[in-house]
Every structure is written in structure tokens, then in C-alpha cells.
Design a protein around this motif. Structure first.
Motif, PDB file in Angstrom:
ATOM      1  N   GLU A 191       0.840  -1.204   0.000  1.00  0.00           N
ATOM      2  CA  GLU A 191       0.000   0.000   0.000  1.00  0.00           C
ATOM      3  C   GLU A 191       0.873   1.251   0.000  1.00  0.00           C
ATOM      4  O   GLU A 191       0.602   2.232  -0.700  1.00  0.00           O
ATOM      5  N   GLY A 192       1.951   1.196   0.793  1.00  0.00           N
ATOM      6  CA  GLY A 192       2.875   2.326   0.861  1.00  0.00           C
ATOM      7  C   GLY A 192       3.560   2.597  -0.466  1.00  0.00           C
ATOM      8  O   GLY A 192       3.957   3.730  -0.761  1.00  0.00           O
ATOM      9  N   LEU A 193       3.707   1.543  -1.291  1.00  0.00           N
ATOM     10  CA  LEU A 193       4.332   1.694  -2.606  1.00  0.00           C
ATOM     11  C   LEU A 193       3.313   2.017  -3.696  1.00  0.00           C
ATOM     12  O   LEU A 193       3.668   2.135  -4.871  1.00  0.00           O
ATOM     13  N   GLY A 194       2.031   2.113  -3.297  1.00  0.00           N
ATOM     14  CA  GLY A 194       0.971   2.361  -4.275  1.00  0.00           C
ATOM     15  C   GLY A 194       0.584   1.130  -5.060  1.00  0.00           C
ATOM     16  O   GLY A 194       0.002   1.229  -6.144  1.00  0.00           O
ATOM     17  N   LEU A 195       0.900  -0.053  -4.521  1.00  0.00           N
ATOM     18  CA  LEU A 195       0.611  -1.316  -5.225  1.00  0.00           C
ATOM     19  C   LEU A 195      -0.375  -2.187  -4.463  1.00  0.00           C
ATOM     20  O   LEU A 195      -0.386  -3.401  -4.608  1.00  0.00           O
ATOM     21  N   GLY A 196      -1.195  -1.571  -3.630  1.00  0.00           N
ATOM     22  CA  GLY A 196      -2.120  -2.340  -2.791  1.00  0.00           C
ATOM     23  C   GLY A 196      -3.116  -3.153  -3.599  1.00  0.00           C
ATOM     24  O   GLY A 196      -3.577  -2.728  -4.664  1.00  0.00           O
ATOM     25  N   LEU A 197      -3.440  -4.343  -3.090  1.00  0.00           N
ATOM     26  CA  LEU A 197      -4.417  -5.206  -3.745  1.00  0.00           C
ATOM     27  C   LEU A 197      -5.832  -4.706  -3.478  1.00  0.00           C
ATOM     28  O   LEU A 197      -6.072  -4.002  -2.488  1.00  0.00           O
ATOM     29  N   PRO A 198      -6.807  -5.058  -4.336  1.00  0.00           N
ATOM     30  CA  PRO A 198      -8.198  -4.682  -4.050  1.00  0.00           C
ATOM     31  C   PRO A 198      -8.694  -5.347  -2.771  1.00  0.00           C
ATOM     32  O   PRO A 198      -8.192  -6.407  -2.369  1.00  0.00           O
ATOM     33  N   VAL A 236     -10.914 -13.450  -0.277  1.00  0.00           N
ATOM     34  CA  VAL A 236      -9.777 -14.356  -0.100  1.00  0.00           C
ATOM     35  C   VAL A 236      -8.502 -13.540   0.128  1.00  0.00           C
ATOM     36  O   VAL A 236      -8.312 -12.473  -0.466  1.00  0.00           O
ATOM     37  N   ASP A 237      -7.649 -14.046   1.002  1.00  0.00           N
ATOM     38  CA  ASP A 237      -6.369 -13.403   1.300  1.00  0.00           C
ATOM     39  C   ASP A 237      -5.317 -14.018   0.381  1.00  0.00           C
ATOM     40  O   ASP A 237      -4.706 -15.037   0.703  1.00  0.00           O
ATOM     41  N   VAL A 238      -5.120 -13.397  -0.769  1.00  0.00           N
ATOM     42  CA  VAL A 238      -4.253 -13.963  -1.810  1.00  0.00           C
ATOM     43  C   VAL A 238      -2.806 -14.092  -1.333  1.00  0.00           C
ATOM     44  O   VAL A 238      -2.144 -15.115  -1.565  1.00  0.00           O
ATOM     45  N   ILE A 239      -2.301 -13.074  -0.644  1.00  0.00           N
ATOM     46  CA  ILE A 239      -0.898 -13.104  -0.207  1.00  0.00           C
ATOM     47  C   ILE A 239      -0.680 -14.225   0.808  1.00  0.00           C
ATOM     48  O   ILE A 239       0.335 -14.926   0.761  1.00  0.00           O
ATOM     49  N   ALA A 240      -1.630 -14.429   1.723  1.00  0.00           N
ATOM     50  CA  ALA A 240      -1.505 -15.510   2.706  1.00  0.00           C
ATOM     51  C   ALA A 240      -1.452 -16.869   2.015  1.00  0.00           C
ATOM     52  O   ALA A 240      -0.676 -17.748   2.395  1.00  0.00           O
TER      53      ALA A 240
END
Length: 457
Positions: A131-138, A153-157
Motif C-alpha cells: 500500500e505504501g508503494l501504491g501497489l495495494g491489492l483490491p 480471499v487473502d491472496v498473499i496468505a
């Protein structure tokens, strides 16, 4: 029908399809990878602020004492029964099949929830970083299912769980090499915090020392007790250890001892830098460094903490894969789970199942209400292991020369039981209900499948 039939006492290192390549230091680092995670980077702050104040160091000492009692019992079992499966194999030998299966079933719950919780927590940190890099997921892909927030769903997890599973499948040495690197980075971060923070300690911040009184110290012990969990993962590595009779007890006690010392030093420095009432935050270690104006160092600690949380995921995935391998080999779960990959010499099928189930739990199932279930499950395992030492001595006599020996039996095991039961009683009714449901499901699986397919049948 004999539901308490027992495995014979295996006093020698059994021939194994797994590759024996681990030494004492590998096991100590495996234990530290499992223990030193959210406990040192999160729990220290909230426990100091809300329960014990600077006297949290006493809470850690009390909690460490109760865990050390359990660790001593694990160490004697590991020395006398040097096989995979940890507490499951010990209970199977001493109490019989049904109790052994139920211990294994409880351990599966403990490790799965630990895996899913860490993966979810790691995802939260990583989402914040992106999010800090401006790349946050929906929002739909950022957390487990929640109709109110629109999350599905928690894609990163899910992705990090699969990545760790892949690493663990490559074999014990490769998986633990990554774990060891992460543990050393973690030690570096802790040393950085202590080395910088010690110059900003103000002794007046330690006054009042116990603002919540003796009750606060005891309550703090109940909270931080769970910061020590994970040392039991060492006992699941017996069949991949060169000298399990000697090295597994050293790994269990060594990792717990080092973790205790780290917790006490970090707590002293933390409460010496920041007034305890201001520590009710998610990142107390980094906050303390920001508090003294060292923002760059705080940034290093924050990023490093995110990376090194992976050690818990590696340790738990490794331990649970070996546990399911042992249960499958005994026939209480499908035999395919005990198959060993001929190339990597690791239980590939068992580890893949662990990865898939952990990913589903972390990605889809809301865990906030289930997390406390880990506490009661682990405490009951500790109770049974402590009673098991008394029965082991009664049935099989004293340890032989060269085997680890718990001192002051039955006094130490009885004290361990009393402490664990006391902590169990502190847990809420909803946790007890969830626990009984899980236990009931385990009993049903045993009677429908396990008893009939058991190797002892």
C-alpha cells in the motif's frame, strides 16, 4: 476391541526412509524459528501496557518456568523414544492408540492454526508495505472472507503458504538452511534494538514496577505463555537427526533457554525506553526505536520483522508434515501420507496436504475467533505429556545411562500439570466449546477409519 493397544517402546533409532542429516544447532535454530516470532515483536508491548507493566519480566520468568517443566518432559521422551511424531508417538507408546491419536489430532489443530495465523499476519504486514508503494491489492483479495467488508480471499496468505510448503518439500536440510538464515537475521534485529535502545533507557520508566499488582504479573504470565510455544516442533525431527537421543533434548532445552533470555532482555529495554502505558500497539519494538528518534533503525527493524516471521511458518509446516507422516505410517491416516519422495527424502504428500489446508484456512476462513483454540489444545498436550512421564517411569523404569532424565519425578510433572490446568481454566467458554467440537470430530474419525486401518489391527 482394544482401543488402548500400544506401540512397543522403541529405544533405538529405528531405520527410516527420511535422511538423517540434522545436528544440535539445526534443532536449536528450528526451535528458535518457531518460538521467536510474534511473541517478541508484538506480545511484549500489549502485555506490558495492559497486564503487567515493567514487571512483565517476572511474567516471562513464570511462563518460562512452566514451559521448561514441559520441555524437560519432552526431552526425556525424545531421548527414550527417538522417533518421528513427537508427543503423538510418545502418547501412543505410553497410553495406547486412542490417546495417541487424540494427541496427534490436537497437534494437527495446533500447527494448522499457528500456520494460518502467521500467514494471515504476514499478509497484513505485506499488504501495508505494498500500500505504501501504491501497489495495494483490491479489498476483495486482501483478507479472509467477510461479507461486510467485501473481502473474499487473502491472496498473499495463500501464496506465502504455498511458497513455504514448496521449500519444506525440498528436504529438511534445505528448508532449515533458509530457516537458519532467517533466525540469524532475527537475532541481528534484536541485537540492533538492544544495542541502540540500551543507551536511551530511563530507570524511572520502570517505576511503578508492578502497576497492576501480583494479579497483573500472573495474568501477564498467562498471556506471554503462548510466546514460548513451538519448541515441541523439535521433537518431530527425531528421525532426521544424526543422534536424536542426544541432540533432540539439547535442541528443545537450548531453544527455550535462549528464547527466555531474549524475551527478558528485550522487555527490560522496551519498558526502559517507553513508559509502559504507551506500548499497547502492534509493533512495540519498532515504535520504541521511533520514540527515541531513530526512524531509520526503526524502518530496518520493521522490514526485518516481516521477513523473519516466515521462520514460524517454516518450522510449523516442517513439524506438521513430519507428524502427519508418522500418523500415516501407523495407518491412522491414509498410507499415502507416509510416502517419502525418493529424491528429497522428505514426506512430500504429507507436506503438500499441510500446505493446501493451511492455505485454505489462511486465505478464506476468519481466524480471529479460532486463534485461542491453539492455547487450550497445547495446554492439554502438555498435561498429558507430563502425566506420561510418570507412567513411562512406572512401566519402563528409570532412563538408562546416556538418556535424558527429568529431575524430581513425580514432583516436576505434577507441578507442570497444575500450572497448565490453571491456565486452561482461565480460557473462555466459547474456546472450551470449540475445543470439545474438535475433539469429538477426532474421536469420530478414529472409530470410522483409524481403528480399522491401524498397523496394530
Amino acid at each position: 476391541m482394544n482401543y488402548l493397544r500400544k506401540k512397543p517402546l522403541e529405544t533405538t533409532e529405528r531405520p527410516s526412509n527420511l535422511k538423517r542429516e540434522l545436528k544440535t544447532m539445526d534443532l536449536i535454530l528450528l526451535g528458535l524459528g518457531a518460538i521467536v516470532g510474534t511473541g517478541i515483536f508484538v506480545i511484549t508491548g500489549t502485555a506490558a501496557a495492559l497486564t503487567a507493566g515493567p514487571a512483565l519480566i517476572l511474567s516471562f520468568i513464570i511462563a518460562a518456568f512452566s514451559c521448561i517443566l514441559s520441555a524437560l518432559c519432552y526431552a526425556e521422551f525424545a531421548s527414550r523414544i527417538p522417533v518421528s511424531g513427537g508427543a503423538y508417538s510418545y502418547a501412543y507408546t505410553v497410553f495406547g492408540e486412542l490417546i495417541g491419536w487424540l494427541i496427534g489430532w490436537l497437534m494437527i489443530c495446533e500447527y494448522l492454526l499457528a500456520n494460518a495465523s502467521v500467514a494471515s499476519g504476514w499478509s497484513g504486514y505485506m499488504n501495508g508495505f505494498l500500500e505504501g508503494l501504491g501497489l495495494g491489492l483490491p479489498v476483495a483479495l486482501r483478507s479472509s472472507y467477510n461479507a461486510e467488508t467485501g473481502a473474499y480471499v487473502d491472496v498473499i496468505a495463500v501464496l506465502v503458504t504455498f511458497a513455504v510448503t514448496y521449500v519444506v518439500i525440498q528436504g529438511a536440510k534445505k528448508a532449515l538452511r533458509l530457516n537458519n538464515i532467517m533466525v540469524f537475521i532475527k537475532f541481528g534485529l534484536i541485537a540492533l534494538f538492544i544495542g541502540v535502545g540500551v543507551f536511551y533507557v530511563k530507570p524511572e520508566n520502570w517505576t511503578p514496577f508492578a502497576p497492576f499488582g501480583l494479579n497483573g504479573v500472573v495474568s501477564g504470565a498467562a498471556v506471554v505463555f503462548f510466546a514460548f510455544l513451538g519448541f515441541d516442533a523439535v521433537s518431530t525431527a527425531a528421525e532426521e537427526t544424526k543422534n536424536p537421543r542426544r541432540d533432540v533434548p539439547r535442541g528443545i532445552i537450548g531453544s527455550l533457554g535462549i528464547a527466555t533470555l531474549l524475551y527478558i532482555i528485550v522487555t527490560l529495554v522496551l519498558t526502559g525506553i517507553v513508559p509502559y502505558a504507551q506500548l499497547d500497539i502492534k509493533d512495540p519494538v519498532a515504535f520504541a526505536i521511533r520514540f527515541i528518534g531513530q526512524d531509520f533503525v526503526a524502518g530496518i527493524i520493521s522490514v526485518g520483522a516481516i521477513l523473519t516471521l516466515l521462520t514460524v511458518l517454516i518450522s510449523m509446516t516442517y513439524g506438521l508434515g513430519r507428524l502427519i507422516y508418522a500418523i500415516g505410517r501407523d495407518g491412522l491416516l491414509p498410507k499415502k501420507l507416509s510416502q517419502v519422495d525418493p529424491k528429497t527424502k522428505s514426506p512430500k504428500n504429507a507436506t503438500q496436504v499441510v500446505g493446501v489446508v493451511s492455505a485454505v484456512l489462511a486465505g478464506v476462513v476468519p481466524l480471529n475467533k479460532l486463534a485461542e483454540l491453539t492455547n487450550i489444545v497445547t495446554l492439554l498436550i502438555f498435561v498429558i505429556i507430563a502425566i506420561g512421564i510418570i507412567k513411562l517411569r512406572k512401566d519402563f523404569g528409570e532412563p538408562k545411562e546416556g538418556e535424558f532424565k527429568v529431575p524430581f519425578v513425580p514432583v516436576f510433572p505434577i507441578v507442570s500439570v497444575m500450572v497448565c490446568v490453571y491456565l486452561m481454566v482461565q480460557l473462555s467458554l466459547s474456546v472450551w466449546i470449540a475445543f470439545l467440537i474438535w475433539l469429538t470430530v477426532g474421536v469420530i474419525i478414529y472409530f470410522i477409519y483409524g481403528y480399522k486401518h491401524s498397523e496394530l489391527n
